[in-house]
Design a protein around this motif. Structure first.
Motif, PDB file in Angstrom:
ATOM      1  N   ALA A  40      35.410  40.868  41.377  1.00 13.91           N
ATOM      2  CA  ALA A  40      35.292  41.757  42.531  1.00 13.91           C
ATOM      3  C   ALA A  40      36.121  41.181  43.675  1.00 13.91           C
ATOM      4  O   ALA A  40      36.201  39.962  43.842  1.00 13.91           O
ATOM      5  N   VAL A  41      36.766  42.038  44.440  1.00  8.51           N
ATOM      6  CA  VAL A  41      37.542  41.608  45.601  1.00  8.51           C
ATOM      7  C   VAL A  41      37.097  42.402  46.819  1.00  8.51           C
ATOM      8  O   VAL A  41      36.634  43.538  46.703  1.00  8.51           O
ATOM      9  N   THR A  42      37.235  41.784  47.960  1.00 12.58           N
ATOM     10  CA  THR A  42      36.794  42.453  49.186  1.00 12.58           C
ATOM     11  C   THR A  42      37.838  43.405  49.742  1.00 12.58           C
ATOM     12  O   THR A  42      37.502  44.440  50.316  1.00 12.58           O
ATOM     13  N   SER A  43      39.118  43.056  49.555  1.00 10.13           N
ATOM     14  CA  SER A  43      40.175  43.904  50.124  1.00 10.13           C
ATOM     15  C   SER A  43      41.513  43.576  49.489  1.00 10.13           C
ATOM     16  O   SER A  43      41.695  42.524  48.862  1.00 10.13           O
ATOM     17  N   LEU A  44      42.458  44.466  49.659  1.00  9.53           N
ATOM     18  CA  LEU A  44      43.821  44.245  49.184  1.00  9.53           C
ATOM     19  C   LEU A  44      44.448  43.074  49.924  1.00  9.53           C
ATOM     20  O   LEU A  44      45.230  42.307  49.360  1.00  9.53           O
ATOM     21  N   ASP A  45      44.084  42.912  51.189  1.00 14.06           N
ATOM     22  CA  ASP A  45      44.620  41.823  51.997  1.00 14.06           C
ATOM     23  C   ASP A  45      44.172  40.468  51.452  1.00 14.06           C
ATOM     24  O   ASP A  45      44.973  39.530  51.347  1.00 14.06           O
ATOM     25  N   ASP A  46      42.898  40.362  51.092  1.00 18.25           N
ATOM     26  CA  ASP A  46      42.373  39.110  50.535  1.00 18.25           C
ATOM     27  C   ASP A  46      43.032  38.787  49.202  1.00 18.25           C
ATOM     28  O   ASP A  46      43.409  37.639  48.937  1.00 18.25           O
ATOM     29  N   PHE A  47      43.181  39.794  48.368  1.00 20.15           N
ATOM     30  CA  PHE A  47      43.817  39.617  47.063  1.00 20.15           C
ATOM     31  C   PHE A  47      45.261  39.155  47.225  1.00 20.15           C
ATOM     32  O   PHE A  47      45.715  38.224  46.545  1.00 20.15           O
ATOM     33  N   SER A  48      46.007  39.784  48.141  1.00 19.76           N
ATOM     34  CA  SER A  48      47.414  39.429  48.341  1.00 19.76           C
ATOM     35  C   SER A  48      47.562  38.030  48.937  1.00 19.76           C
ATOM     36  O   SER A  48      48.543  37.331  48.663  1.00 19.76           O
ATOM     37  N   SER A  49      46.575  37.591  49.726  1.00 27.75           N
ATOM     38  CA  SER A  49      46.624  36.244  50.306  1.00 27.75           C
ATOM     39  C   SER A  49      46.561  35.177  49.218  1.00 27.75           C
ATOM     40  O   SER A  49      47.275  34.163  49.275  1.00 27.75           O
ATOM     41  N   LYS A  50      45.698  35.396  48.212  1.00 32.34           N
ATOM     42  CA  LYS A  50      45.591  34.446  47.106  1.00 32.34           C
ATOM     43  C   LYS A  50      46.896  34.385  46.314  1.00 32.34           C
ATOM     44  O   LYS A  50      47.357  33.304  45.932  1.00 32.34           O
ATOM     45  N   LEU A  51      47.480  35.550  46.067  1.00 31.90           N
ATOM     46  CA  LEU A  51      48.755  35.584  45.339  1.00 31.90           C
ATOM     47  C   LEU A  51      49.856  34.883  46.128  1.00 31.90           C
ATOM     48  O   LEU A  51      50.652  34.121  45.573  1.00 31.90           O
ATOM     49  N   ALA A  52      49.901  35.147  47.430  1.00 32.39           N
ATOM     50  CA  ALA A  52      50.935  34.550  48.279  1.00 32.39           C
ATOM     51  C   ALA A  52      50.821  33.028  48.293  1.00 32.39           C
ATOM     52  O   ALA A  52      51.832  32.316  48.282  1.00 32.39           O
ATOM     53  N   THR A  53      49.594  32.517  48.298  1.00 29.66           N
ATOM     54  CA  THR A  53      49.377  31.069  48.279  1.00 29.66           C
ATOM     55  C   THR A  53      49.973  30.454  47.015  1.00 29.66           C
ATOM     56  O   THR A  53      50.668  29.429  47.064  1.00 29.66           O
ATOM     57  N   GLY A  54      49.695  31.089  45.879  1.00 31.47           N
ATOM     58  CA  GLY A  54      50.234  30.594  44.620  1.00 31.47           C
ATOM     59  C   GLY A  54      51.747  30.658  44.564  1.00 31.47           C
ATOM     60  O   GLY A  54      52.407  29.722  44.094  1.00 31.47           O
ATOM     61  N   LEU A  55      52.313  31.745  45.046  1.00 31.43           N
ATOM     62  CA  LEU A  55      53.771  31.909  45.021  1.00 31.43           C
ATOM     63  C   LEU A  55      54.464  30.906  45.943  1.00 31.43           C
ATOM     64  O   LEU A  55      55.535  30.389  45.614  1.00 31.43           O
ATOM     65  N   ARG A  56      53.880  30.623  47.097  1.00 27.85           N
ATOM     66  CA  ARG A  56      54.479  29.647  48.017  1.00 27.85           C
ATOM     67  C   ARG A  56      54.507  28.255  47.390  1.00 27.85           C
ATOM     68  O   ARG A  56      55.477  27.510  47.550  1.00 27.85           O
ATOM     69  N   HIS A  57      53.438  27.887  46.671  1.00 25.90           N
ATOM     70  CA  HIS A  57      53.362  26.561  46.070  1.00 25.90           C
ATOM     71  C   HIS A  57      54.206  26.432  44.800  1.00 25.90           C
ATOM     72  O   HIS A  57      54.868  25.413  44.582  1.00 25.90           O
ATOM     73  N   MET A  58      54.191  27.468  43.974  1.00 31.62           N
ATOM     74  CA  MET A  58      54.812  27.363  42.652  1.00 31.62           C
ATOM     75  C   MET A  58      56.189  28.007  42.580  1.00 31.62           C
ATOM     76  O   MET A  58      56.974  27.692  41.681  1.00 31.62           O
ATOM     77  N   GLN A  59      56.473  28.918  43.464  1.00 26.53           N
ATOM     78  CA  GLN A  59      57.763  29.608  43.546  1.00 26.53           C
ATOM     79  C   GLN A  59      58.215  30.127  42.186  1.00 26.53           C
ATOM     80  O   GLN A  59      57.508  30.890  41.543  1.00 26.53           O
ATOM     81  N   ASN A  60      59.375  29.692  41.689  1.00 22.97           N
ATOM     82  CA  ASN A  60      59.898  30.261  40.442  1.00 22.97           C
ATOM     83  C   ASN A  60      59.232  29.709  39.178  1.00 22.97           C
ATOM     84  O   ASN A  60      59.630  30.034  38.061  1.00 22.97           O
ATOM     85  N   THR A  61      58.196  28.867  39.348  1.00 24.36           N
ATOM     86  CA  THR A  61      57.403  28.405  38.203  1.00 24.36           C
ATOM     87  C   THR A  61      56.053  29.135  38.145  1.00 24.36           C
ATOM     88  O   THR A  61      55.236  28.840  37.269  1.00 24.36           O
TER      89      THR A  61
END
Length: 286
Positions: free
Chosen positions: A98-119
């Motif tokens: 369950a997710v609270t909002s699209l904003d919360d979901f996108s924040s988690k994805l953005a965190t992963g992408l910033r750390h892992m980038q092309n991996t």
């Protein structure tokens, strides 16, 4: 209507004498043509123009009994032989969150992408509505900032993006560029946000995550779309995120029984497993 050109071609004497088999690559679309792909709904008409003894091969990644009956009826098939395998894949793990909002979901994805980038594990996010697809894309673009491309701060061209979008509204040229980029094993593109327009004829072996932002209407759609993960045989995850389940899913989808395969097959089995080896089902963040 079936194109006049196709009709004339089909009844031409040369083709009438040489047509030996009629192949429908995505037979499931025959049952969706009236609403989804209109042209597919007319294939039955085209079938009636072919010589009577023409062999028919109808292919589909999934097919329930009603779908099978529908396809056989539309194509006027007789003495049908069925070759089928179970769509269940042992290397795909299933989870629901369950997710609270699209904003919360996108924040988690953005965190992963910033750390892992092309991996970052290659991921497809399916949205049932174009508005959600576009909103999620804009949110990720905003939250990632200079990390929206790789290398960071690179010029914003499609070949440098970590995130992109694929929908019926995308131009043919853009769809081709996105597919070409995403198909590369070491592609810069790591997250593809898509509607059901992304699917037919697509075979990308190293997709590690299939995420559904809100459940599909039918279990048949869910099985087809999650089946795009882990085609290289390695472990993959199908994550279903939702907010208001009862408002977006048909009763057939909500009431579908679970068929657990044991340790690691899904988040439900993981809760009762004490092996200590079950992996997390959370989104990758580092």
């Amino acid at each position: 209507m079936v194109s006049k050109y196709i009709t004339c071609l089909t009844v031409a004497k040369y083709y009438t004498l040489h047509i030996c088999i009629f192949i429908i690559v995505c037979a499931l679309s025959l049952c969706r043509g009236d609403k989804f792909r209109v042209a597919f709904a007319m294939i039955g008409t085209l079938r009636n123009l072919l010589p009577e003894k023409t062999q028919i091969l109808a292919l589909s990644a999934t097919a329930t009994k009603p779908t099978y009956d529908n396809v056989v009826s539309r194509l006027s098939m007789e003495n049908v032989s069925v070759v089928g395998l179970s769509p269940m894949r042992d290397n795909i793990r299933y989870a629901v969150q369950a997710v609270t909002s699209l904003d919360d979901f996108s924040s988690k994805l953005a965190t992963g992408l910033r750390h892992m980038q092309n991996t970052f594990p290659k991921m497809v996010i399916f949205c049932t509505k174009y508005d959600n697809c576009w909103s999620l894309y804009l949110l990720l673009r905003s939250k990632l900032g200079s990390h929206f491309t790789f290398p960071s701060d690179c010029i914003d061209l499609q070949e440098f993006r970590l995130v992109d979008m694929y929908s019926s509204a995308s131009t043919v040229e853009m769809k081709e560029k996105v597919l070409m980029s995403f198909s590369k094993v070491d592609s810069t593109l790591r997250v593809l946000i898509a509607t059901t327009a992304f699917g037919m004829g697509v075979d990308i072996p190293n997709i590690r995550w299939i995420v559904h932002w809100s459940p599909p209407r039918l279990i048949e759609d869910y099985v087809q779309e999650t089946g795009r993960a882990g085609r290289d045989g390695l472990t993959a995850t199908a994550l279903l995120v939702y907010g208001h389940l009862h408002r977006t899913v048909s009763s057939s989808m909500k009431n579908e029984d679970s068929a657990g395969k044991g340790c690691g097959c899904c988040d439900v089995c993981a809760l009762s497993c004490d092996c200590g080896n079950c992996c997390t089902f959370d989104l990758p963040v580092k």
